[in-house]
Design an enzyme around this catalytic site. Structure first.
Site, PDB file in Angstrom:
ATOM      1  N   ASP A 274      -1.926 -28.274 -18.482  1.00  0.00           N
ATOM      2  CA  ASP A 274      -1.602 -29.066 -19.668  1.00  0.00           C
ATOM      3  C   ASP A 274      -0.189 -29.573 -19.468  1.00  0.00           C
ATOM      4  OD1 ASP A 274      -1.082 -30.195 -22.125  1.00  0.00           O
ATOM      5  OD2 ASP A 274      -0.917 -28.285 -23.186  1.00  0.00           O
TER       6      ASP A 274
ATOM      7  N   LYS B 123       7.142 -37.803 -20.985  1.00  0.00           N
ATOM      8  CA  LYS B 123       5.705 -38.092 -20.942  1.00  0.00           C
ATOM      9  C   LYS B 123       5.376 -39.355 -21.739  1.00  0.00           C
ATOM     10  CE  LYS B 123       1.257 -36.090 -22.353  1.00  0.00           C
ATOM     11  NZ  LYS B 123       0.571 -34.875 -22.833  1.00  0.00           N
TER      12      LYS B 123
ATOM     13  N   GLU C 186      -7.372 -34.187 -23.420  1.00  0.00           N
ATOM     14  CA  GLU C 186      -6.885 -32.982 -24.091  1.00  0.00           C
ATOM     15  C   GLU C 186      -7.831 -32.486 -25.192  1.00  0.00           C
ATOM     16  OE1 GLU C 186      -2.934 -33.994 -25.268  1.00  0.00           O
ATOM     17  OE2 GLU C 186      -2.171 -34.026 -23.212  1.00  0.00           O
TER      18      GLU C 186
ATOM     19  N   ASP D  87      -5.277 -33.468 -32.556  1.00  0.00           N
ATOM     20  CA  ASP D  87      -4.321 -32.993 -31.549  1.00  0.00           C
ATOM     21  C   ASP D  87      -2.974 -33.673 -31.754  1.00  0.00           C
ATOM     22  OD1 ASP D  87      -2.910 -32.242 -29.330  1.00  0.00           O
ATOM     23  OD2 ASP D  87      -4.399 -32.883 -27.860  1.00  0.00           O
TER      24      ASP D  87
END
Length: 569
Positions: free
Chosen positions: A8, A70, A147, A170
């Protein structure tokens, strides 16, 4: 046989796991933690630090440290750290290298293959950039898994014996995903995915920081890098305290040039402050349900993923939207890594896992630039014609026919775009090519344009001229902002010259970085007291006596814990 690891790669924290003895196991880093901060810093000797040590240096050495990169994957944005600049893929590669080293230390063997989880709403460019980051880190990325799908695997949704429908909410540090999934007869099908790649827990932190500035007539743009980092740290701590202690008011005090600037905020006031962010959370949920054509009351489970879902305002929002409490019995920071490890086991064809088919969808619409007729002979160019619409199950192949708009036109230009906007100028250009067509009156010649999109995110565009049948095609593998194969080789060579801080020394380096951070926050006698302990610890490191270092490490760590507990600095 080499193990396949599941990763992850998060905005705030990253984690790595492996499928072992019939279950997902999270792998601890050099400090014994399963979560590694997604931070990179250049140390005093020029070596690269990652994880906790880099996280603390973000506050003490802001010009040499960075985080939240990211968010910029798939772009050509560069970050300067000292005398060097790095792309998001390179910064991510440092984190991946750290996770790879942790896995190799844990497994006692070299690790070459990995499954990496990415936000479901990541574009093609962002997915390709993630693969490149893995390559730069020395990993063969066997599969990218969304994810939310990974989270569903960690919850064991696929182990039920009946059809089930569920929604994954999420919210991480920097991105927000919503996915609606349907499990039936050994198939886990993504019905719809949407989200916001620039919405996460960091935005709630920034809202608190901005509020303190507004109330005290400060401007964040004029703060020094050190003061700005200190403000961000205060806001992050206040956010966490509001999460843990929603009934009490939280005080924030920022000292700039010996002058204190203070703000108090309680849970009710924070909810009002976050209102615009909460509204941004609502829209992707509503869109995902519309696209999936699934009514809310037919969902079997609402699953929360990501550390930012711990905020009471977020859980309250979800409960209101769905009229029920969401599932939160697994650690929201760990579920994606656990699920990625399940997928790694599936890729490795582990005998302990039943075969499971995972389907995916195109996260964005894909189409071409066309002209729209506005009068008898008037055409306005620049309009988007979707050929594969968002949330179409992949792999998929679709075709649309387009016609010439001028008499004796002998060529059409096929311009390929990705996005949802009506006008192509507001979407992302993926490429273009020319196709010769027969010279005929307007509307009597044209092309059949076929889009073929596979599970790896590779798009092939083929155009066949009508009526004579001439064909041209391109494969969209490159994206603006994504490194080419030659550039990847150049970057790999450059990264090979950069010294990575040794993993076996990371525990002591992380402790010193934490000590430096707390030292900058202290004043008076406490500051001098800590400085003496830091100097003593550094002197013992130079003597390289393992027993003395271990004792001093424990002593300094306890002292830092006591300062953190006081929270008075």
């Amino acid at each position: 046989m080499s193990s396949i690891i599941g990763i992850d790669l998060g905005t705030t924290n990253s984690a790595v796991g492996v499928w072992r003895d019939g279950q997902s196991v999270l792998i601890p880093n050099a400090l014994g933690h399963v979560l590694t901060p997604s931070c990179v810093s250049i140390d005093d000797d020029g070596s690269v630090l990652t994880g906790r040590a880099a996280h603390d240096r973000v506050h003490t050495h802001p010009r040499l440290s960075t985080s939240s990169f990211k968010r910029y994957m798939g772009t050509d944005r560069e970050v300067r750290l000292g005398s060097r600049t790095f792309r998001p893929e390179e910064l991510s590669a440092f984190v991946l290298k750290s996770l790879k080293a942790d896995a190799e230390a844990f497994l006692g063997a070299e690790v070459r293959d990995a499954v990496i989880a990415v936000p479901a709403y990541f574009s093609d460019a962002q997915r390709k950039a993630t693969r490149i980051a893995g390559e730069l880190a020395g990993l063969n990325v066997r599969r990218l898994i969304n994810e939310p799908t990974a989270a569903a695997l960690s919850y064991g949704v696929h182990l039920g014996d009946r059809e089930s429908k569920f929604l994954i909410f999420d919210l991480g540090g920097g991105t927000f995903d919503v996915s609606v999934l349907d499990f039936f007869e050994g198939v886990m099908e993504v019905r719809a995915s949407t989200g916001d790649n620039f919405l996460g827990g960091d935005d709630f932190t920034e809202a608190l920081a901005q509020s303190l500035c507004r109330r005290n007539h400060l401007s964040m743009s004029t703060l020094s890098p050190t003061a700005a980092q200190r403000l961000n740290q205060l806001a992050e701590r206040a956010k966490r305290q509001l999460t843990q202690n929603s009934g009490e008011a939280i005080a924030m005090t920022l000292t700039v040039e010996d002058k204190p600037y203070t703000m108090e905020i309680d849970a009710a006031e924070a909810e009002r402050l976050f209102e615009s962010l909460l509204q941004r959370l609502r829209k992707p949920v509503e869109r995902a349900l519309r696209d999936a054509r699934i009514p809310v009351d037919s969902l079997d489970e609402i699953i929360l993923v990501g550390g930012a879902t711990r905020m009471p305002v977020v859980r309250k929002l979800v409960s209101k939207m769905f009229g029920r409490l969401p599932a939160v019995h697994l650690n929201p920071d760990e579920v994606v890594a656990l699920g990625a490890a399940v997928q790694a086991g599936l890729v490795a064809q582990d005998a302990g896992l039943e075969e499971l088919v995972l389907t995916d969808v195109a996260p964005y619409s894909l189409g071409i630039d066309t002209s729209v007729q506005v009068g008898q002979n008037d055409f306005v160019p620049g309009h988007f014609l979707p050929i594969i619409e968002r949330n179409t199950i992949v792999p998929v192949s679709r075709v649309r026919r387009v016609f010439t708009v001028r008499d004796q036109q002998d060529v059409v230009i096929i311009r390929v775009f990705q996005g949802e906007a009506r006008l192509t100028r507001d979407n992302v250009s993926l490429g273009e090519f020319r196709l010769e067509v027969p010279r005929k009156p307007a509307g009597q010649a044209g092309a059949d344009v076929r889009f073929t999109y596979d599970v790896s995110g590779v798009l092939e565009v083929q155009a066949t001229a009508i009526p004579d049948g001439g064909t041209r095609s391109i494969v969209i593998e490159e994206n603006p902002g994504v490194l080419s194969p030659d550039e990847v080789r150049e970057r790999m060579a450059a990264l090979a010259d950069i010294k990575i801080h040794p993993r076996e020394r990371m525990e002591n380096r992380a402790l010193l970085a934490r000590a430096d951070r707390i030292y900058e926050e202290l004043l008076g006698e406490s500051r001098m007291f800590l400085a003496n302990h830091i100097a003593r610890f550094q002197a013992l490191l130079e003597r390289q006596d393992a027993q003395e270092i271990a004792h001093a490490h424990k002593e300094l760590s306890s002292l830092l814990d006591s300062f953190d507990a006081q929270q008075t600095y």
